[in-house]
Design a protein around this motif. Structure first.
Motif, PDB file in Angstrom:
ATOM      1  N   LEU A 163     -11.780  -4.804 -14.598  1.00 19.88           N
ATOM      2  CA  LEU A 163     -11.091  -3.879 -13.973  1.00 19.88           C
ATOM      3  C   LEU A 163      -9.355  -4.361 -13.477  1.00 19.88           C
ATOM      4  O   LEU A 163     -10.667  -4.912 -12.408  1.00 19.88           O
ATOM      5  N   TYR A 164      -8.830  -4.364 -13.497  1.00 23.17           N
ATOM      6  CA  TYR A 164      -7.594  -4.675 -12.611  1.00 23.17           C
ATOM      7  C   TYR A 164      -6.429  -3.975 -12.015  1.00 23.17           C
ATOM      8  O   TYR A 164      -5.658  -3.578 -12.728  1.00 23.17           O
ATOM      9  N   LEU A 165      -6.789  -3.304 -10.858  1.00 23.98           N
ATOM     10  CA  LEU A 165      -5.439  -2.366 -10.559  1.00 23.98           C
ATOM     11  C   LEU A 165      -4.056  -2.935  -9.445  1.00 23.98           C
ATOM     12  O   LEU A 165      -4.099  -3.795  -8.897  1.00 23.98           O
ATOM     13  N   ALA A 166      -3.132  -2.837 -10.374  1.00 30.01           N
ATOM     14  CA  ALA A 166      -1.791  -3.287  -9.668  1.00 30.01           C
ATOM     15  C   ALA A 166      -0.421  -2.582  -9.067  1.00 30.01           C
ATOM     16  O   ALA A 166      -1.361  -1.212 -10.116  1.00 30.01           O
ATOM     17  N   ALA A 167      -0.053  -2.381  -8.367  1.00 31.71           N
ATOM     18  CA  ALA A 167       0.756  -1.763  -7.967  1.00 31.71           C
ATOM     19  C   ALA A 167       2.747  -2.513  -8.244  1.00 31.71           C
ATOM     20  O   ALA A 167       2.478  -3.903  -8.555  1.00 31.71           O
ATOM     21  N   TRP A 168       3.148  -2.254  -7.123  1.00 32.97           N
ATOM     22  CA  TRP A 168       4.712  -3.163  -7.258  1.00 32.97           C
ATOM     23  C   TRP A 168       5.307  -2.813  -6.205  1.00 32.97           C
ATOM     24  O   TRP A 168       5.086  -2.509  -5.220  1.00 32.97           O
ATOM     25  N   ASP A 169       6.242  -4.401  -6.226  1.00 35.97           N
ATOM     26  CA  ASP A 169       6.447  -4.078  -4.750  1.00 35.97           C
ATOM     27  C   ASP A 169       7.870  -3.381  -4.816  1.00 35.97           C
ATOM     28  O   ASP A 169       8.035  -2.850  -5.299  1.00 35.97           O
ATOM     29  N   SER A 170       8.172  -3.565  -2.818  1.00 32.41           N
ATOM     30  CA  SER A 170       8.513  -2.193  -3.136  1.00 32.41           C
ATOM     31  C   SER A 170      10.524  -2.480  -3.402  1.00 32.41           C
ATOM     32  O   SER A 170      10.686  -1.288  -3.712  1.00 32.41           O
ATOM     33  N   GLU A 171      10.724  -3.270  -3.713  1.00 30.29           N
ATOM     34  CA  GLU A 171      12.315  -3.715  -4.550  1.00 30.29           C
ATOM     35  C   GLU A 171      11.445  -3.472  -6.180  1.00 30.29           C
ATOM     36  O   GLU A 171      12.065  -3.605  -7.274  1.00 30.29           O
ATOM     37  N   GLY A 172      10.186  -3.228  -6.934  1.00 29.05           N
ATOM     38  CA  GLY A 172       9.993  -3.329  -7.780  1.00 29.05           C
ATOM     39  C   GLY A 172      10.390  -4.169  -9.107  1.00 29.05           C
ATOM     40  O   GLY A 172      10.909  -4.294 -10.204  1.00 29.05           O
ATOM     41  N   ARG A 173      10.610  -5.510  -8.084  1.00 31.68           N
ATOM     42  CA  ARG A 173      10.682  -6.483  -8.863  1.00 31.68           C
ATOM     43  C   ARG A 173       9.440  -7.574  -9.648  1.00 31.68           C
ATOM     44  O   ARG A 173       9.363  -8.503  -9.963  1.00 31.68           O
ATOM     45  N   ALA A 174       8.191  -7.128  -8.911  1.00 34.38           N
ATOM     46  CA  ALA A 174       6.617  -8.226  -9.008  1.00 34.38           C
ATOM     47  C   ALA A 174       5.581  -7.029  -9.087  1.00 34.38           C
ATOM     48  O   ALA A 174       5.831  -6.053  -7.729  1.00 34.38           O
ATOM     49  N   MET A 175       4.524  -6.827 -10.451  1.00 40.09           N
ATOM     50  CA  MET A 175       3.483  -6.527  -9.793  1.00 40.09           C
ATOM     51  C   MET A 175       2.659  -7.406  -8.316  1.00 40.09           C
ATOM     52  O   MET A 175       2.810  -8.104  -8.515  1.00 40.09           O
ATOM     53  N   ARG A 176       1.991  -6.115  -8.058  1.00 36.39           N
ATOM     54  CA  ARG A 176       1.298  -6.374  -6.752  1.00 36.39           C
ATOM     55  C   ARG A 176      -0.073  -6.287  -6.484  1.00 36.39           C
ATOM     56  O   ARG A 176      -0.257  -4.544  -7.339  1.00 36.39           O
ATOM     57  N   PRO A 177      -1.096  -7.373  -5.873  1.00 42.45           N
ATOM     58  CA  PRO A 177      -2.498  -6.264  -5.976  1.00 42.45           C
ATOM     59  C   PRO A 177      -2.289  -4.880  -5.113  1.00 42.45           C
ATOM     60  O   PRO A 177      -1.724  -5.005  -4.163  1.00 42.45           O
ATOM     61  N   LEU A 178      -3.521  -4.663  -5.063  1.00 36.22           N
ATOM     62  CA  LEU A 178      -3.761  -3.541  -4.145  1.00 36.22           C
ATOM     63  C   LEU A 178      -4.751  -3.534  -2.545  1.00 36.22           C
ATOM     64  O   LEU A 178      -5.282  -4.744  -2.825  1.00 36.22           O
ATOM     65  N   THR A 179      -3.912  -2.863  -1.660  1.00 38.87           N
ATOM     66  CA  THR A 179      -4.716  -2.760  -0.397  1.00 38.87           C
ATOM     67  C   THR A 179      -5.948  -2.434  -0.658  1.00 38.87           C
ATOM     68  O   THR A 179      -6.457  -1.504  -0.883  1.00 38.87           O
ATOM     69  N   ASP A 180      -7.170  -2.569   0.514  1.00 38.29           N
ATOM     70  CA  ASP A 180      -8.237  -1.943   0.220  1.00 38.29           C
ATOM     71  C   ASP A 180      -8.051  -0.393   0.709  1.00 38.29           C
ATOM     72  O   ASP A 180      -9.170   0.232  -0.492  1.00 38.29           O
ATOM     73  N   ASP A 181      -7.174  -0.151   1.195  1.00 35.22           N
ATOM     74  CA  ASP A 181      -6.452   1.527   1.604  1.00 35.22           C
ATOM     75  C   ASP A 181      -6.396   1.913   0.305  1.00 35.22           C
ATOM     76  O   ASP A 181      -6.341   2.802  -0.482  1.00 35.22           O
ATOM     77  N   GLU A 182      -5.571   1.370  -0.268  1.00 28.24           N
ATOM     78  CA  GLU A 182      -4.882   1.427  -1.152  1.00 28.24           C
ATOM     79  C   GLU A 182      -5.590   1.700  -3.051  1.00 28.24           C
ATOM     80  O   GLU A 182      -5.998   3.239  -4.184  1.00 28.24           O
ATOM     81  N   ILE A 183      -6.978   1.221  -2.702  1.00 29.14           N
ATOM     82  CA  ILE A 183      -7.873   1.246  -4.115  1.00 29.14           C
ATOM     83  C   ILE A 183      -8.747   2.075  -3.705  1.00 29.14           C
ATOM     84  O   ILE A 183      -9.192   3.136  -4.588  1.00 29.14           O
ATOM     85  N   GLU A 184      -8.955   2.319  -2.370  1.00 27.19           N
ATOM     86  CA  GLU A 184      -9.803   3.499  -1.797  1.00 27.19           C
ATOM     87  C   GLU A 184      -8.840   5.455  -1.877  1.00 27.19           C
ATOM     88  O   GLU A 184     -10.054   5.784  -3.013  1.00 27.19           O
ATOM     89  N   ARG A 185      -7.672   4.839  -1.667  1.00 32.53           N
ATOM     90  CA  ARG A 185      -6.687   5.778  -2.135  1.00 32.53           C
ATOM     91  C   ARG A 185      -6.808   6.721  -4.262  1.00 32.53           C
ATOM     92  O   ARG A 185      -6.917   7.271  -4.767  1.00 32.53           O
ATOM     93  N   THR A 186      -6.596   5.325  -4.706  1.00 34.66           N
ATOM     94  CA  THR A 186      -6.677   5.554  -6.274  1.00 34.66           C
ATOM     95  C   THR A 186      -8.063   6.334  -6.742  1.00 34.66           C
ATOM     96  O   THR A 186      -7.953   6.630  -7.685  1.00 34.66           O
ATOM     97  N   THR A 187      -9.185   5.495  -6.583  1.00 34.76           N
ATOM     98  CA  THR A 187     -10.349   5.089  -6.922  1.00 34.76           C
ATOM     99  C   THR A 187     -11.040   6.656  -5.971  1.00 34.76           C
ATOM    100  O   THR A 187     -12.181   7.038  -6.861  1.00 34.76           O
ATOM    101  N   ALA A 188     -10.864   6.704  -4.739  1.00 34.67           N
ATOM    102  CA  ALA A 188     -12.076   7.516  -4.248  1.00 34.67           C
ATOM    103  C   ALA A 188     -11.591   9.065  -3.413  1.00 34.67           C
ATOM    104  O   ALA A 188     -11.893   9.257  -2.792  1.00 34.67           O
ATOM    105  N   TRP A 189     -10.138   9.458  -3.710  1.00 36.27           N
ATOM    106  CA  TRP A 189      -9.275  10.006  -3.269  1.00 36.27           C
ATOM    107  C   TRP A 189      -9.884  11.201  -3.534  1.00 36.27           C
ATOM    108  O   TRP A 189      -9.967  11.722  -4.937  1.00 36.27           O
TER     109      TRP A 189
END
Lengths: 463, 544
Positions: free
Chosen positions: B200-226
């Motif tokens: 399993l790999y979680l991804a988001a997009w960069d601020s300009e929406g041009r590339a997918m990017r990895p999640l930070t640890d905080d963001e993984i937390e927010r997505t899976t344990a929020w």
């Protein structure tokens, strides 16, 4: 205080409801209406609000008014409306029980787009056989007015036809209310659902506004799409209504006619400065992304590089998102490629062009119909067109080569054979005689009218 | 005054304060909304980028070389020479040209640029390559187009992370937002159960929406344990994405959210050209078919989302009604020669989001609950109108509207409730309710009402049922579908009298209520565990 204005409005309402008012005072009138009319039939609420406000009330207002009437009684519900109507100025809206045709855009715009041509020709043909009341929505106030004398009107119990697309929010809100509450038989000509199905090619703002238009059509009785392909789009959309619990309108395709104007006396080659011996490849349509003119230019470039001689004539206005088209066009021009572009030309010249062109290239990514294709074939000029949807339906076996418009190599090959292969060209020209003859705008308009005649309006039992 | 007493009584039933006490997170929100915070955001980002970059690695050609070295093994069979950056590019381009395959070209383009192309950019490169005379010219063409894309994307210094044969999930919204609506509930409940799954790999997009990017640890937390009430974290949104672009390859890309405008064009090209299997969860098509219910901008961005769906492989709809809506859309695109995705149904489960915080106190007056955000589509005013009919008849009950606040311009419900409160009716609106409080409200209520005009699924219906509380719901679409299995009374959502009749019956007829409770007990149970497991099978997780 204008009691006369309010009394005139109430008299109009009573008249439309088939009542004659005996009382002389406003409260007396209201009591009589209250006795005679049932608030569970929301068309009465629509009628009362529309006449008192001199404008079509939004559906939410109609529902809220009806509920208030039901729970508090008509005198309470109507009181603020009477106050406002008393303060108002100008003539009271006339309740019209006739065939109303909404030509807001067509009457306002000096341009002739495909949609406006259809609206104009249809209305003109209807006027020969039935009485038509052309109406327009005021751009500023959103009032519905008769085009003949500019007086405000309220459709009730007659017929309402939308032969254009209505995307302004105030207008589509009003039409939705008419379709739902005015007891009118409603018909719309369905052009396409491109802003929903092909949003990647649309100008900014359009898909958002188009969603309003579709919500409006959801309450219509009949939509007549202009081709089987457009019909497929509308049937798909109708199926999407299941979540809202609406059945949606009946979708009944009526193909547009194949027509082309009379041969003009204009010497098109001379006007455009094109050499007598050069074959012409003609492309009619704006340069918006959906028309796929970038790939067309690329295909033409391949032909020129192969040494095939021809002039590309492009007739069509500017559009949005044409950066790639513009840069490719100027690169080809710098390389000396023979390209003639015109943004605005008379219909005469277009008809003339169809006749002198060797082939018409119409390779759009999505079309409701494709008038330029039909016109070219009607003029006896073969075409290269897309292998799906309405274009395939119009062009197959009638003088068009069908190609995948997303493939530049396919496009290149088809254009090359149409320009250089005389035997093939002759066969295609012969095929164009298969274009339906004798089916003109009046026949089209008559067929649409038949669909409208077939609508029976069920009594409104909306509670 | 009577109204104050009523408010207090309602608040007592739910054991919550009408006013939510200020928490530290609010201070953070305040800080983030100050102009100095916003003005200095770019500076912080630069600082973050610099700290992420390895010393000595700060050169455009160095970054390009690293990207090409990363992608070459995926595109070149066997050994390849690594003498110069251009020679790597030449070998990779030659291999792609030989294969004549869109997917490989997409990977080459994305990897070289460190960003994802949109459909136009991709088509432009493919066409330009037709004119390349030899491998060297082709490599130059690729570089030219990649540099143009880099310039637009500011991706010159990025590394790439190619995720091969995995399940790549685009969770852009959940990773960066705390808000929870139906869509985010599905995403979070699912990913919470997937978080330890292999591949399993979680991804988001960069601020300009041009590339997918990895999640930070905080963001993984927010997505899976929020959960609501979770401490908000000040994150460096997009900063991590400025150093690494994620490129899915031969993977399944799952789109469990409605993709935002910002990156829709890149995602559309990915769905059509990348060769990845793309699966989307289909919620509803409300913004396309019900323009009057949403802001025009939402219809606009939804139309762009629909363009993505034309290129995906499968839509997993949350109900049969939602599936029918998407099937209608796919029928409509046949007119443009597009085949469109396969559509399947995986209904959402029936599970209360949380256990009640306290056992429900015995209610003296029956509670009628209406859960749902306060917007026009939810049709809440008709509930207030029907309740007024019953109050006038002398029935005693409390009506509570619980749900998020809707758009600011929508005040109809507030106006109507204010009117009723002034008339002495026992009615209130509660916004910002927690999962535990919501569970408690479900348990305390005698009946819940959901008569929305359009729902893809209707989570409040099943949540109430799983708490054992009967529901009055709409006879239309997905809500009628849920009602089939029992425990519900269906009505025409636009008929105030039909709704009042149903409410009167359930408020006065204890036998009828018991019968419905019996039906609820017999409903087949599904849980978020079931849903997550089945969805994992659909996306092919765990398969080699």
């Amino acid at each position: 205080m204008s009691g006369a204005r309010v009394r005139a409005a109430l008299a109009g309402i009573a008249d439309a409801a088939g009542l004659s008012l005996a009382e002389r005072s406003v409260p007396g009138h209201v009591a009589e209406l209250s006795d005679a009319l049932d608030p569970r039939d929301r068309s009465w609420s629509y009628l009362i609000l529309a006449v008192l406000r001199t404008r079509i009330p939004p559906a939410d207002d109609v529902v809220a008014f009806a509920r208030r009437w039901q729970s508090e009684g008509l005198p309470v519900a109507i009181a603020p409306e009477l106050r406002r109507a008393g303060r108002g100025r100008g003539p009271v809206a006339r309740v019209v029980n006739a065939t109303l045709v909404d030509v807001t855009d067509t009457s306002r715009s000096p341009y002739t787009t495909g949609i406006q041509r259809v609206a104009r020709e249809t209305v003109a043909a209807w006027k020969q056989s039935i009485e038509v009341c052309e109406v327009c929505f005021d751009p500023d106030t959103g009032r519905l007015r008769a085009r003949s004398d500019n007086s405000p009107v309220v459709p009730f119990g007659g017929r309402f036809v939308l032969p254009e697309i209505a995307v302004e929010r105030a207008r589509s809100t009003a039409i939705a209310s008419i379709a739902r509450f005015s007891r009118s038989a409603t018909l719309a000509i369905g052009f396409d659902c491109i802003p929903m199905t092909t949003a990647e090619t649309c100008g900014p703002g359009m898909p958002g506004a188009f969603a309003h238009y579709l919500s409006t059509l959801a309450r219509f009785d009949v939509v007549t799409p202009i081709s089987a392909a457009a019909g497929d789009e509308f049937r798909g959309w109708r199926r999407m209504l299941v979540g809202v619990g609406l059945e949606g309108p009946r979708i009944d395709d009526v193909d547009l006619p194949f027509t082309v104007g009379d041969a003009s006396t204009v010497d098109v080659r001379q006007v455009l400065g094109i050499d007598e011996s050069d074959p012409i490849v003609l492309a009619v349509g704006s340069h918006e992304p959906r028309k796929n003119h970038v790939r067309l230019l690329e295909a033409c470039e391949v032909l020129w590089r192969r040494g095939i001689r021809f002039t590309l004539v492009m007739v069509g206005g500017n559009a949005w998102n044409t950066r790639r088209f513009d840069s490719l066009l100027s690169r080809l021009r710098r390389a000396g490629r023979p390209i003639v572009t015109r943004s605005a030309v008379d219909d005469d010249v277009v008809w003339g062009l169809y006749r002198v062109a060797r082939v018409t290239a119409f390779v759009s990514l999505n079309e409701g119909f494709g008038l330029p294709l039909a016109e070219s074939l009607a003029a006896g000029t073969p075409a290269v067109t897309s292998s799906f949807g309405s274009m395939a339906a119009i062009g197959a076996e009638r003088g068009a080569l069908l190609v995948d418009p997303r493939s530049v190599p396919d496009l290149t090959d088809a254009l090359a054979s149409a320009v250089t292969d005389d035997a093939l060209h002759a066969r295609l020209v012969a095929q164009t005689s298969g274009v339906p003859q004798g089916y003109g705008w009046s026949d089209y308009a008559a067929r649409v009218l038949e669909r409208l005649d077939a609508v029976t309006v069920e009594a409104q039992g909306d509670v | 005054m009577v109204t104050v007493l009523d408010d207090l009584r309602i608040a007592g039933i739910l054991s919550i304060e009408p006013e939510i006490p200020a928490e530290p997170r609010d201070e953070i929100e305040r800080l983030k909304s100050t102009s100095s915070w916003r003005l200095t955001a770019p500076l912080r980002r630069v600082r973050m980028v610099r700290s992420e970059l390895r010393p000595g690695a700060v050169s455009r050609s160095g970054a390009l070389r690293r990207r090409l070295l990363a992608v070459a093994p995926h595109l070149v069979d066997g050994e390849f020479a690594t003498s110069s950056t251009l020679s790597i590019l030449r070998q990779v381009t030659a291999a792609v040209a030989r294969a004549q395959d869109d997917a490989r070209l997409w990977l080459l383009f994305s990897a070289t640029a460190g960003a994802l192309p949109d459909a136009d950019e991709f088509a432009a490169l493919r066409r330009a390559l037709v004119w390349a005379r030899d491998d060297a010219a082709a490599a130059r063409t690729v570089l030219q187009h990649a540099v143009a894309l880099m310039d637009r994307s500011h991706s010159h210094y990025r590394d790439i992370d190619i995720r091969e044969r995995e399940v790549v999930v685009d969770v852009d919204y959940c990773a960066t937002h705390g808000f929870t609506s139906g869509v985010q509930r599905v995403v979070r409940e699912t990913l919470r159960r997937w978080r330890s799954h292999e591949g399993l790999y979680l991804a988001a997009w960069d601020s300009e929406g041009r590339a997918m990017r990895p999640l930070t640890d905080d963001e993984i937390e927010r997505t899976t344990a929020w959960h609501r009430g979770h401490r908000r974290i000040i994150d460096m949104q997009g900063a991590h994405g400025a150093t690494v672009s994620v490129i899915p390859w031969r993977s399944t890309v799952l789109l469990p959210e409605v993709a935002a405008d910002r990156f829709a064009p890149r995602l559309a090209a990915l769905a059509s050209h990348s060769g990845n299997r793309v699966v989307a969860i289909g919620y509803d098509t409300i913004p396309a078919t019900d323009g009057f219910f949403v802001a025009p901008e939402q219809s606009q961005s939804f139309a762009r989302y629909l363009t993505i769906l034309k290129g995906v492989d499968q839509i997993v709809a949350i109900s049969r009604a939602a599936a029918a809506e998407f099937a209608g859309f796919i029928e409509a695109v046949a007119a443009q020669g597009v085949a469109g995705p396969q559509i399947t149904v995986l209904a959402l489960p029936e599970e209360v989001p949380a256990e009640p915080a306290d056992p429900a106190p015995p209610a003296e007056i029956p509670l009628v609950l209406a859960v749902g955000s306060h917007e026009i589509r939810k049709n809440h005013v008709v509930i207030a109108d029907a309740a007024e009919i019953l109050w006038r008849e002398g029935l005693k009950f409390i009506l509570l509207f619980a749900g998020g606040s809707g758009p600011e311009w929508y005040t109809d419900l507030d106006d109507r409730v204010t009117e009723l409160v002034l008339a002495g009716r026992t009615v209130a609106i509660v916004e910002g309710i927690s999962d535990e409080e919501l569970a408690q409200a479900y348990a305390a209520a005698r009946v819940q009402i959901v008569v929305s005009l359009h729902e893809g699924f209707g989570l409040p219906v099943v949540e109430s049922l799983s708490a054992g509380t009967p529901v009055i719901t709409s006879e239309r679409g997905s809500m009628a579908e849920i009602a089939e299995a029992g425990g519900c009374v269906v009505v025409d959502p636009e008929s105030v009298t039909a709704l009042a009749d149903a409410m009167r019956r359930l408020l006065t007829d204890d036998e009828e209520l018991e019968r419905l409770r019996g039906e609820i007990a017999d409903r087949p149970r599904t849980t978020w565990n079931d849903y997550a497991d089945r969805l994992w099978q659909v996306v092919g997780g765990g398969r080699p």
